[in-house]
Scaffold this motif. Structure first.
Motif, PDB file in Angstrom:
ATOM      1  N   ASP A 137       0.832  -1.210   0.000  1.00 10.44           N
ATOM      2  CA  ASP A 137       0.000   0.000   0.000  1.00 10.44           C
ATOM      3  C   ASP A 137       0.869   1.263   0.000  1.00 10.44           C
ATOM      4  N   ILE A 138       1.885   1.242  -0.864  1.00 17.88           N
ATOM      5  CA  ILE A 138       2.775   2.386  -1.054  1.00 17.88           C
ATOM      6  C   ILE A 138       2.380   3.090  -2.344  1.00 17.88           C
ATOM      7  N   PRO A 139       2.179   4.402  -2.335  1.00 17.07           N
ATOM      8  CA  PRO A 139       1.818   5.092  -3.573  1.00 17.07           C
ATOM      9  C   PRO A 139       2.841   4.856  -4.676  1.00 17.07           C
ATOM     10  N   HIS A 140       2.333   4.598  -5.883  1.00 17.59           N
ATOM     11  CA  HIS A 140       3.168   4.377  -7.061  1.00 17.59           C
ATOM     12  C   HIS A 140       2.374   4.886  -8.254  1.00 17.59           C
ATOM     13  N   PRO A 141       3.027   5.526  -9.214  1.00 19.34           N
ATOM     14  CA  PRO A 141       2.272   6.020 -10.371  1.00 19.34           C
ATOM     15  C   PRO A 141       1.498   4.898 -11.055  1.00 19.34           C
ATOM     16  N   GLN A 142       0.291   5.202 -11.529  1.00 16.49           N
ATOM     17  CA  GLN A 142      -0.488   4.198 -12.242  1.00 16.49           C
ATOM     18  C   GLN A 142       0.326   3.661 -13.408  1.00 16.49           C
ATOM     19  N   THR A 143       0.418   2.337 -13.507  1.00 13.78           N
ATOM     20  CA  THR A 143       1.295   1.698 -14.482  1.00 13.78           C
ATOM     21  C   THR A 143       0.554   0.590 -15.213  1.00 13.78           C
ATOM     22  N   LEU A 144       0.731   0.549 -16.537  1.00 11.74           N
ATOM     23  CA  LEU A 144       0.153  -0.497 -17.362  1.00 11.74           C
ATOM     24  C   LEU A 144       1.276  -1.213 -18.107  1.00 11.74           C
ATOM     25  N   VAL A 145       1.106  -2.536 -18.283  1.00 13.28           N
ATOM     26  CA  VAL A 145       2.084  -3.344 -19.011  1.00 13.28           C
ATOM     27  C   VAL A 145       1.388  -3.880 -20.258  1.00 13.28           C
ATOM     28  N   PRO A 146       1.576  -3.247 -21.404  1.00 15.90           N
ATOM     29  CA  PRO A 146       0.863  -3.663 -22.621  1.00 15.90           C
ATOM     30  C   PRO A 146       1.372  -4.991 -23.159  1.00 15.90           C
ATOM     31  N   ASP A 147       0.484  -5.706 -23.889  1.00 16.70           N
ATOM     32  CA  ASP A 147       0.831  -6.993 -24.493  1.00 16.70           C
ATOM     33  C   ASP A 147       1.158  -6.870 -25.975  1.00 16.70           C
ATOM     34  N   GLY A 148       1.075  -5.679 -26.517  1.00 20.80           N
ATOM     35  CA  GLY A 148       1.377  -5.495 -27.924  1.00 20.80           C
ATOM     36  C   GLY A 148       1.353  -4.013 -28.271  1.00 20.80           C
ATOM     37  N   PRO A 149       1.748  -3.650 -29.493  1.00 24.90           N
ATOM     38  CA  PRO A 149       1.789  -2.234 -29.868  1.00 24.90           C
ATOM     39  C   PRO A 149       0.424  -1.564 -29.854  1.00 24.90           C
ATOM     40  N   VAL A 150      -0.631  -2.305 -30.227  1.00 22.04           N
ATOM     41  CA  VAL A 150      -1.976  -1.727 -30.202  1.00 22.04           C
ATOM     42  C   VAL A 150      -2.389  -1.436 -28.768  1.00 22.04           C
ATOM     43  N   GLU A 151      -2.108  -2.407 -27.867  1.00 22.77           N
ATOM     44  CA  GLU A 151      -2.424  -2.190 -26.449  1.00 22.77           C
ATOM     45  C   GLU A 151      -1.605  -1.048 -25.864  1.00 22.77           C
ATOM     46  N   ALA A 153      -0.644   1.638 -27.486  1.00 24.54           N
ATOM     47  CA  ALA A 153      -1.293   2.874 -27.931  1.00 24.54           C
ATOM     48  C   ALA A 153      -2.563   3.144 -27.129  1.00 24.54           C
ATOM     49  N   ARG A 154      -3.333   2.081 -26.854  1.00 22.92           N
ATOM     50  CA  ARG A 154      -4.550   2.257 -26.046  1.00 22.92           C
ATOM     51  C   ARG A 154      -4.210   2.680 -24.617  1.00 22.92           C
ATOM     52  N   ALA A 155      -3.140   2.080 -24.069  1.00 25.61           N
ATOM     53  CA  ALA A 155      -2.737   2.441 -22.710  1.00 25.61           C
ATOM     54  C   ALA A 155      -2.374   3.917 -22.626  1.00 25.61           C
ATOM     55  N   ALA A 156      -1.771   4.430 -23.694  1.00 29.22           N
ATOM     56  CA  ALA A 156      -1.410   5.843 -23.706  1.00 29.22           C
ATOM     57  C   ALA A 156      -2.653   6.712 -23.603  1.00 29.22           C
ATOM     58  N   ALA A 188       0.376   8.430 -28.716  1.00 27.06           N
ATOM     59  CA  ALA A 188       0.079   7.000 -28.694  1.00 27.06           C
ATOM     60  C   ALA A 188       0.937   6.258 -29.716  1.00 27.06           C
ATOM     61  N   ARG A 189       1.234   6.916 -30.838  1.00 31.68           N
ATOM     62  CA  ARG A 189       2.064   6.281 -31.848  1.00 31.68           C
ATOM     63  C   ARG A 189       3.450   5.972 -31.309  1.00 31.68           C
ATOM     64  N   GLU A 190       4.016   6.909 -30.564  1.00 36.57           N
ATOM     65  CA  GLU A 190       5.337   6.666 -29.976  1.00 36.57           C
ATOM     66  C   GLU A 190       5.311   5.482 -29.019  1.00 36.57           C
ATOM     67  N   ALA A 191       4.244   5.356 -28.256  1.00 40.54           N
ATOM     68  CA  ALA A 191       4.137   4.235 -27.323  1.00 40.54           C
ATOM     69  C   ALA A 191       4.133   2.909 -28.082  1.00 40.54           C
ATOM     70  N   GLY A 192       3.361   2.842 -29.191  1.00 36.95           N
ATOM     71  CA  GLY A 192       3.335   1.624 -29.991  1.00 36.95           C
ATOM     72  C   GLY A 192       4.674   1.305 -30.611  1.00 36.95           C
ATOM     73  N   GLU A 193       5.389   2.340 -31.068  1.00 36.87           N
ATOM     74  CA  GLU A 193       6.705   2.130 -31.677  1.00 36.87           C
ATOM     75  C   GLU A 193       7.714   1.623 -30.649  1.00 36.87           C
ATOM     76  N   LEU A 194       7.632   2.141 -29.439  1.00 39.12           N
ATOM     77  CA  LEU A 194       8.531   1.655 -28.396  1.00 39.12           C
ATOM     78  C   LEU A 194       8.279   0.176 -28.109  1.00 39.12           C
ATOM     79  N   TYR A 195       7.013  -0.214 -28.061  1.00 41.97           N
ATOM     80  CA  TYR A 195       6.718  -1.626 -27.761  1.00 41.97           C
ATOM     81  C   TYR A 195       7.361  -2.540 -28.795  1.00 41.97           C
ATOM     82  N   ARG A 196       7.402  -2.124 -30.040  1.00 39.78           N
ATOM     83  CA  ARG A 196       7.978  -2.958 -31.105  1.00 39.78           C
ATOM     84  C   ARG A 196       9.473  -3.203 -30.896  1.00 39.78           C
TER      85      ARG A 196
END
Length: 441
Positions: A137-151, A153-156, A188-196
């Motif tokens: 229960d320690i504060p941490h920035p909201q974090t998502l771990v995408p499963d692909g480039p489309v995810e 972009a959606r996470a962004a 969002a495009r940059e996020a997808g490119e990073l995942y690749r």
């Protein structure tokens, strides 16, 4: 009579090839001034560290990409040369993880904290840290771990822009390819490119809500948890200047009392059962005022000498005293002290420091490293400028790599190269002799 058992030397291990890691020099001086023989296992050929009068021995480090078995082999050979048990101090995350995994193998030659083998890896991995914070229960920035480039972009879109993109194991990030351990993503495009590029990066991509920097928002805590789990030495500090600005390593820091940060750090270490030296990074949310844990580094932070109390105790000295069954002296905090990395913040040397100042490189009793710094730093900066003028390598241009359009900008720098055990299935990675390749903040 010395407080220290000077019959027991110290061995500092750093796999990271950063020649300007000032934390290593801080540890050499801290223990050397106490009369302890200090041996360094690191690449210091182009480092001011090798000029220190307090350095007892310099040993060839494991090669880049060495396996855990190879690292153990190097440490055994060093132990044979020293011919007596020594306190082992990992100085970067890759070293801390390797030592944690092989603690029982190293026990005949080295004194180490009684720490669960998997704990350093659990807290250093940024994806695992998300779960650690949730469980405590320690504060941490909201974090998502995408499963692909489309995810990705959606996470962004879900997290909002800009957002922070991190590789969960920054010590695996290859050099020369334009990737950085942490970047600020603006589309969002940059996020997808990073995942690749996840396979190239060697670990999972994390997308994290951006907590804007600002005055009084960036904090760190250095501490030592003794054999009973009590946090000794160290304290909370405020990052007043970072390199690069807004994120990255501490160029100027100040010892600043903060009961909230102190209580959070002690609770984290206590509930995890952590033993040994640790370095935490926090950012305060400007909206809620809560302190979010950003990083847990299971080793000394580079600016640990900032927290030297009136008894001369710091976290590295506390480690040596505790592991050699010596009592830790009780001193008073020295709030207001500042820490300045001269080559990153030279103008701050002109400012008054009525409460005391600790410099990363210069010291009245050990002048040679400070003199060597400017010669080596000048060559380093000249080389970087020449690379930029010729447009090579990509890393020096801040280029995000193929397909990025040059829009993915680095804001936080990578850690050390990891043992080969962590790098299975990844492409070959060379080390990065770069001032920004800091093993600590």
């Amino acid at each position: 009579m010395s407080l220290f058992d000077t019959r027991v030397p110290a061995v500092l291990l750093r796999i990271d090839r950063n020649p300007f890691h000032h934390g290593t020099l801080g540890a050499v001086r801290s223990l050397g001034r106490a009369g302890v023989d200090v041996h360094v296992v690191a690449d210091c050929d182009r480092s001011p560290v090798r000029a220190s009068r307090y350095l007892s021995g310099l040993h060839t480090p494991p090669p880049p990409g060495a396996s855990t078995a190879d690292i153990v082999g190097v440490l055994r050979r060093v132990a044979a040369r020293i011919a007596r048990p020594a306190v082992l101090v990992p100085m970067d995350d890759a070293s801390a993880l390797a030592v944690g995994r092989t603690r029982l193998e190293l026990a005949p030659w080295y004194l180490l904290p009684d720490l669960p083998a998997t704990l350093p890896e659990r807290v250093a991995d940024k994806a695992e840290l998300v779960g650690v914070c949730a469980s405590l229960d320690i504060p941490h920035p909201q974090t998502l771990v995408p499963d692909g480039p489309v995810e990705a972009a959606r996470a962004a879109s879900l997290l909002g822009l800009p957002l922070v993109a991190k590789w969960s194991r920054p010590w695996l990030v290859p050099s020369g390819g334009g990737l950085r351990s942490t970047v600020l993503v603006r589309s969002a495009r940059e996020a997808g490119e990073l995942y690749r590029r996840a396979e190239e990066a060697g670990s999972r991509l994390l997308l994290q809500a951006f907590l804007p920097p600002g005055p009084d928002r960036d904090w760190f805590f250095h501490g030592y948890a003794d054999r009973f789990g009590t946090v000794r030495a160290g304290g909370p500090g405020r990052k007043t200047l970072a390199r690069p600005r807004g994120a990255g390593l501490t160029a100027v820091g100040r010892w600043t009392p903060n009961p909230q940060v102190q209580a959070l750090a002690e609770r984290i270490a206590g509930e995890l059962g952590y033993r040994g030296v640790f370095d935490l990074d926090f950012r305060r949310c400007g909206t809620t005022g809560r302190y979010h844990l950003l990083d847990f580094n299971p080793r000394p932070g580079a600016q640990f000498r900032l927290f030297t109390d009136t008894a001369g105790l710091d976290v590295v000295r506390a480690l040596h005293l505790d592991l050699t069954d010596r009592p830790l002296p009780v001193g008073a905090p020295r709030p207001g002290r500042t820490f300045v990395v001269e080559n990153y913040a030279p103008l701050h040397l002109l400012r008054p420091a009525p409460d005391g100042r600790e410099l990363a490189w210069h010291a009245a009793d050990d002048r040679a490293p400070g003199r060597a710094l400017w010669t080596l730093w000048g060559r380093h900066v000249t080389t970087r400028l020449l690379h930029r003028l010729h447009g090579l390598p990509r890393l020096c241009r801040g280029d995000g790599g193929p397909g990025s359009g040059g829009q993915v900008r680095a804001r936080v720098v990578r850690q050390a190269t990891a043992p080969a055990d962590d790098r299975a299935g990844c492409s070959d990675r060379s080390d990065r002799p770069d001032d920004e390749k800091a093993g600590s903040r």
